[in-house]
Design a protein around this motif. Structure first.
Motif, mmCIF file in Angstrom:
data_model
loop_
_atom_site.group_PDB
_atom_site.id
_atom_site.type_symbol
_atom_site.label_atom_id
_atom_site.label_comp_id
_atom_site.label_asym_id
_atom_site.label_seq_id
_atom_site.Cartn_x
_atom_site.Cartn_y
_atom_site.Cartn_z
ATOM 1 N N VAL A 7 1.020 -1.301 0.201
ATOM 2 C CA VAL A 7 -0.080 0.031 0.010
ATOM 3 C C VAL A 7 0.333 0.950 -0.001
ATOM 4 C CG1 VAL A 7 -1.735 1.113 1.209
ATOM 5 C CG2 VAL A 7 -1.771 -1.379 0.988
ATOM 6 N N LEU A 8 2.030 0.768 0.825
ATOM 7 C CA LEU A 8 2.427 2.376 0.723
ATOM 8 C C LEU A 8 3.448 2.589 -0.377
ATOM 9 C CD1 LEU A 8 3.938 4.388 2.642
ATOM 10 C CD2 LEU A 8 3.001 2.540 3.965
ATOM 11 N N ALA A 9 3.539 1.710 -1.363
ATOM 12 C CA ALA A 9 4.069 2.123 -3.043
ATOM 13 C C ALA A 9 3.242 2.230 -3.716
ATOM 14 C CB ALA A 9 4.764 0.078 -3.410
ATOM 15 N N TRP A 10 2.493 1.845 -3.124
ATOM 16 C CA TRP A 10 1.002 2.717 -4.412
ATOM 17 C C TRP A 10 0.740 4.110 -4.023
ATOM 18 C CZ3 TRP A 10 -4.104 4.361 -3.012
ATOM 19 C CH2 TRP A 10 -5.055 4.719 -3.829
ATOM 20 N N VAL A 11 0.938 4.750 -2.606
ATOM 21 C CA VAL A 11 0.283 5.548 -1.773
ATOM 22 C C VAL A 11 1.377 6.452 -2.233
ATOM 23 C CG1 VAL A 11 0.274 7.323 0.042
ATOM 24 C CG2 VAL A 11 -1.001 4.911 0.116
ATOM 25 N N SER A 12 2.427 6.126 -2.346
ATOM 26 C CA SER A 12 4.081 7.295 -2.223
ATOM 27 C C SER A 12 4.041 7.352 -4.417
ATOM 28 C CB SER A 12 4.782 6.282 -2.396
ATOM 29 O OG SER A 12 5.769 6.199 -1.207
ATOM 30 N N ALA A 13 3.503 6.055 -5.181
ATOM 31 C CA ALA A 13 3.274 6.335 -6.463
ATOM 32 C C ALA A 13 2.128 7.589 -6.822
ATOM 33 C CB ALA A 13 2.742 4.996 -7.266
ATOM 34 N N ARG A 14 1.387 7.430 -6.302
ATOM 35 C CA ARG A 14 -0.056 7.991 -5.988
ATOM 36 C C ARG A 14 -0.102 9.725 -5.759
ATOM 37 N NH1 ARG A 14 -4.120 9.754 -1.638
ATOM 38 N NH2 ARG A 14 -6.177 9.629 -2.088
ATOM 39 N N TYR A 15 0.746 9.557 -5.342
ATOM 40 C CA TYR A 15 1.139 11.021 -4.221
ATOM 41 C C TYR A 15 2.246 11.925 -6.199
ATOM 42 C CZ TYR A 15 -1.746 11.768 -0.200
ATOM 43 O OH TYR A 15 -2.313 11.526 0.429
ATOM 44 N N THR A 16 3.970 10.743 -5.909
ATOM 45 C CA THR A 16 4.155 11.515 -7.651
ATOM 46 C C THR A 16 3.602 11.745 -8.918
ATOM 47 O OG1 THR A 16 5.784 9.733 -6.399
ATOM 48 C CG2 THR A 16 5.732 10.235 -8.749
ATOM 49 N N CYS A 17 2.385 10.764 -8.790
ATOM 50 C CA CYS A 17 0.994 11.328 -10.181
ATOM 51 C C CYS A 17 0.834 12.570 -9.592
ATOM 52 C CB CYS A 17 0.182 10.200 -10.621
ATOM 53 S SG CYS A 17 0.643 8.287 -10.797
ATOM 54 N N VAL A 18 0.308 12.977 -8.705
ATOM 55 C CA VAL A 18 -0.822 13.654 -8.196
ATOM 56 C C VAL A 18 0.147 15.049 -8.039
ATOM 57 C CG1 VAL A 18 -1.895 15.585 -6.197
ATOM 58 C CG2 VAL A 18 -1.792 13.097 -6.342
ATOM 59 N N LEU A 19 1.616 14.539 -8.251
ATOM 60 C CA LEU A 19 2.004 16.583 -8.047
ATOM 61 C C LEU A 19 2.439 16.683 -10.140
ATOM 62 C CD1 LEU A 19 4.115 17.745 -6.749
ATOM 63 C CD2 LEU A 19 6.037 15.537 -7.348
ATOM 64 N N LEU A 20 2.778 15.535 -10.608
ATOM 65 C CA LEU A 20 2.641 15.581 -12.148
ATOM 66 C C LEU A 20 1.418 15.470 -13.386
ATOM 67 C CD1 LEU A 20 5.465 12.454 -12.481
ATOM 68 C CD2 LEU A 20 5.926 15.110 -12.769
ATOM 69 N N GLY A 21 0.436 14.927 -12.223
ATOM 70 C CA GLY A 21 -1.145 15.199 -13.438
ATOM 71 C C GLY A 21 -1.158 14.050 -13.690
ATOM 72 N N TRP A 22 -1.140 13.019 -13.430
ATOM 73 C CA TRP A 22 -1.698 11.766 -14.166
ATOM 74 C C TRP A 22 -2.142 11.226 -13.256
ATOM 75 C CZ3 TRP A 22 4.640 9.579 -14.225
ATOM 76 C CH2 TRP A 22 4.643 10.271 -16.188
ATOM 77 N N ASP A 23 -3.196 10.037 -13.381
ATOM 78 C CA ASP A 23 -4.037 8.981 -12.987
ATOM 79 C C ASP A 23 -3.399 8.379 -12.308
ATOM 80 O OD1 ASP A 23 -6.556 7.896 -12.394
ATOM 81 O OD2 ASP A 23 -6.862 7.012 -14.068
ATOM 82 N N ILE A 24 -3.516 8.106 -10.570
ATOM 83 C CA ILE A 24 -3.779 7.609 -9.328
ATOM 84 C C ILE A 24 -3.875 6.084 -9.610
ATOM 85 C CG2 ILE A 24 -3.828 9.677 -8.514
ATOM 86 C CD1 ILE A 24 -5.971 8.368 -6.392
ATOM 87 N N VAL A 25 -4.615 5.819 -10.564
ATOM 88 C CA VAL A 25 -5.031 4.227 -10.540
ATOM 89 C C VAL A 25 -4.387 4.080 -12.109
ATOM 90 C CG1 VAL A 25 -6.828 4.895 -8.550
ATOM 91 C CG2 VAL A 25 -6.937 4.757 -10.780
ATOM 92 N N GLY A 26 -4.373 4.552 -12.591
ATOM 93 C CA GLY A 26 -3.945 3.742 -14.042
ATOM 94 C C GLY A 26 -2.735 3.138 -14.449
ATOM 95 N N ALA A 27 -1.816 2.997 -15.533
ATOM 96 C CA ALA A 27 -0.869 2.465 -15.635
ATOM 97 C C ALA A 27 0.327 3.148 -15.150
ATOM 98 C CB ALA A 27 -0.973 2.048 -17.185
ATOM 99 N N GLU A 28 -0.338 4.388 -15.274
ATOM 100 C CA GLU A 28 1.626 5.254 -14.779
ATOM 101 C C GLU A 28 1.559 5.235 -13.050
ATOM 102 O OE1 GLU A 28 -1.212 7.971 -17.882
ATOM 103 O OE2 GLU A 28 -1.491 6.747 -16.204
ATOM 104 N N ALA A 29 0.848 4.894 -12.340
ATOM 105 C CA ALA A 29 0.691 4.822 -11.043
ATOM 106 C C ALA A 29 0.611 3.250 -10.866
ATOM 107 C CB ALA A 29 -0.391 5.183 -10.082
ATOM 108 N N MET A 30 0.917 2.838 -11.376
ATOM 109 C CA MET A 30 1.329 1.034 -10.783
ATOM 110 C C MET A 30 3.123 1.072 -11.504
ATOM 111 S SD MET A 30 -1.650 0.387 -9.085
ATOM 112 C CE MET A 30 -0.801 -1.453 -8.664
#
Length: 455
Positions: A110-133
């Motif tokens: 979950v922490l790996a996804w949360v870290s990716a989630r906020y990275t995607c927010v910072l970059l303006g990307w989808d938090i549940v899409g291919a980029e986040a995973m």
């Protein structure tokens, strides 16, 4: 779960110990769960703050009891060893198997996804899409590589992120509150009450369970007693003051967030709500910079949890228990790491990341009714497993005074029971399906125990 050399020097004082507790506990949860708590309470800010207070009190009481145990067993570190000292070898193995196969890998994924989630927010990307995973997978493997190849560098990274973690929290707590008081937003959020429909029968219980993820990690701090000067006095103080500081910081941050923007903005903004709040108080540039600190904070927590994952199977093998102990107790001569254990830890964490995606992030769950929040239910399970330890402590530790022997363990037991009841209200039928999975995994662990148990 973290095994330490029993001959380590007593090199840490009280203030260093308090700082270590704070660094271990503070992580991504306060950013990740603040939004969920607002949604759970329908935007009722005082009720949300009450949830943070109750969650903090549960952490403080349980941490105090384990700190007391840590001072009784001078050569023992970690909750698995406390379980062995109070409940015996079998129960310690059950707890160790749970933490190795469910608790650590589930929370770490979950922490790996949360870290990716906020990275995607910072970059303006989808938090549940291919980029986040893809980013989540990269962070997971990167954290594993850091721990497996260079434990010393991983330790330095952990220390450096501790200070970074506090920067966005403290700045938002102070400046967000000042901004909210000057423009009236904070008063409005405090007095507006419920502004949206709630999806659960008891919003407070749902919110308290959400705080459990943010407050988790304090149990790892008990492992520092072997390196703490005057541990019998300083460890209880460090855990008590450290956890109280964490609870205070979380509550103040939550209040500052409410001063930055209206509750409805955080609730409607979803994953971008926190970034909107930071940008409102600190300008777009300043908000983005501070949000980078949030991402680094998440990565620091991920690193600390991965450290536990890589040592999980080793901690069992060191007791000649679990699958193939002779394989997983091997230590690499160059890195001084249990490499085989680390590989299995990564594999389990990747499996739980796949589960988290299929159960919580896709439009239609891959697992049907067997879909549950793997960021919360494993933590509640750990609270259940604390209860027998607390009971046996009251029975065995006859030399302790009444406060430490009876009052605090009894409060801790009630705190654990409250957390279980809250989880049942919050997750309902998902708890049953989680328990089925839990029983299956523990049954597999039981097979290894009875077939490998030394005579």
């Amino acid at each position: 779960m973290l095994l330490m050399d029993y001959e380590l020097q007593k090199k840490y004082g009280l203030f260093t110990a308090i700082a270590m507790v704070i660094g271990i506990v503070i992580g991504s949860g306060v950013f990740f769960k603040a939004e969920k708590i607002l949604l759970a309470t329908g935007g009722d800010l005082p009720l949300g703050i009450l949830a943070w207070v109750i969650g903090g009190m549960i952490m403080i009481v349980c941490a105090y009891v384990f700190a007391t145990m840590a001072t009784r067993y001078e050569k023992v570190n970690g909750v698995v060893d406390y379980a062995e000292a109070t409940m015996g070898r079998g129960y310690a193995y059950i707890l160790g198997w749970f933490m190795t196969t469910i608790y650590y890998p589930a929370i770490t994924s979950v922490l790996a996804w949360v870290s990716a989630r906020y990275t995607c927010v910072l970059l303006g990307w989808d938090i549940v899409g291919a980029e986040a995973m893809a980013i989540a997978g990269f962070y997971l493997v990167g954290s594993y590589a850091l721990n497996a190849l260079s434990p010393k560098l991983a330790g330095k990274f952990q220390v450096s992120t501790t200070i970074i973690k506090l920067i966005p929290l403290i700045l938002m707590a102070i400046l967000g509150t000042i901004t909210g008081l000057s423009n009236g937003v904070l008063v409005k959020n405090f007095t507006s009450g419920v502004i949206a429909d709630v999806s659960t029968a008891n919003p407070l219980f749902t919110a308290v369970v959400a705080t459990a993820f943010a407050y988790e990690g304090w149990i790892i701090a008990t492992s520092i007693n072997a390196e703490l000067k005057d541990a019998k006095k300083n460890l209880p103080r460090a855990l008590t003051f450290g956890t109280m500081f964490v609870a205070l910081i979380y509550i103040l941050y939550y209040t500052g967030l409410a001063g930055a923007v209206e509750n409805s903005v955080i609730m409607e903004g979803g994953e971008t709500g926190a970034k909107i709040a930071f940008s409102t108080v600190f300008s777009n540039l300043g908000g983005s910079v501070l949000f980078v600190f949030v991402v680094i904070s998440c990565l620091g927590t991920l690193n600390g949890l991965m450290l536990g994952c890589t040592r999980g199977f080793y901690s069992l093998a060191a007791r000649d228990l679990g699958p193939q102990p002779h394989i997983y107790k091997n230590i690499d001569a160059n890195t001084n790491m249990p490499t085989n254990s680390a590989i299995m830890g990564l594999l389990f964490t990747a499996g739980w990341l796949l589960y988290f995606f299929g159960a919580n992030l896709v439009p239609e769950s891959w697992f049907g009714p067997f879909s549950f929040d793997s960021s919360e239910l494993p933590i509640v399970t750990l609270y259940v497993m604390y209860i027998p330890i607390f009971i046996m402590m009251m029975i065995k530790e006859q030399s302790l005074g009444g406060f430490k022997r009876f009052i605090m363990p009894t409060l801790a037991i009630f705190a654990c029971i409250f957390m279980v009841i809250a989880a049942i209200y919050a997750h309902r039928w998902a708890v049953l399906y989680y328990l089925i999975l839990f029983i299956v995994v523990m049954a597999v662990g039981g097979i290894f125990y009875f077939t490998k148990k030394p005579h």
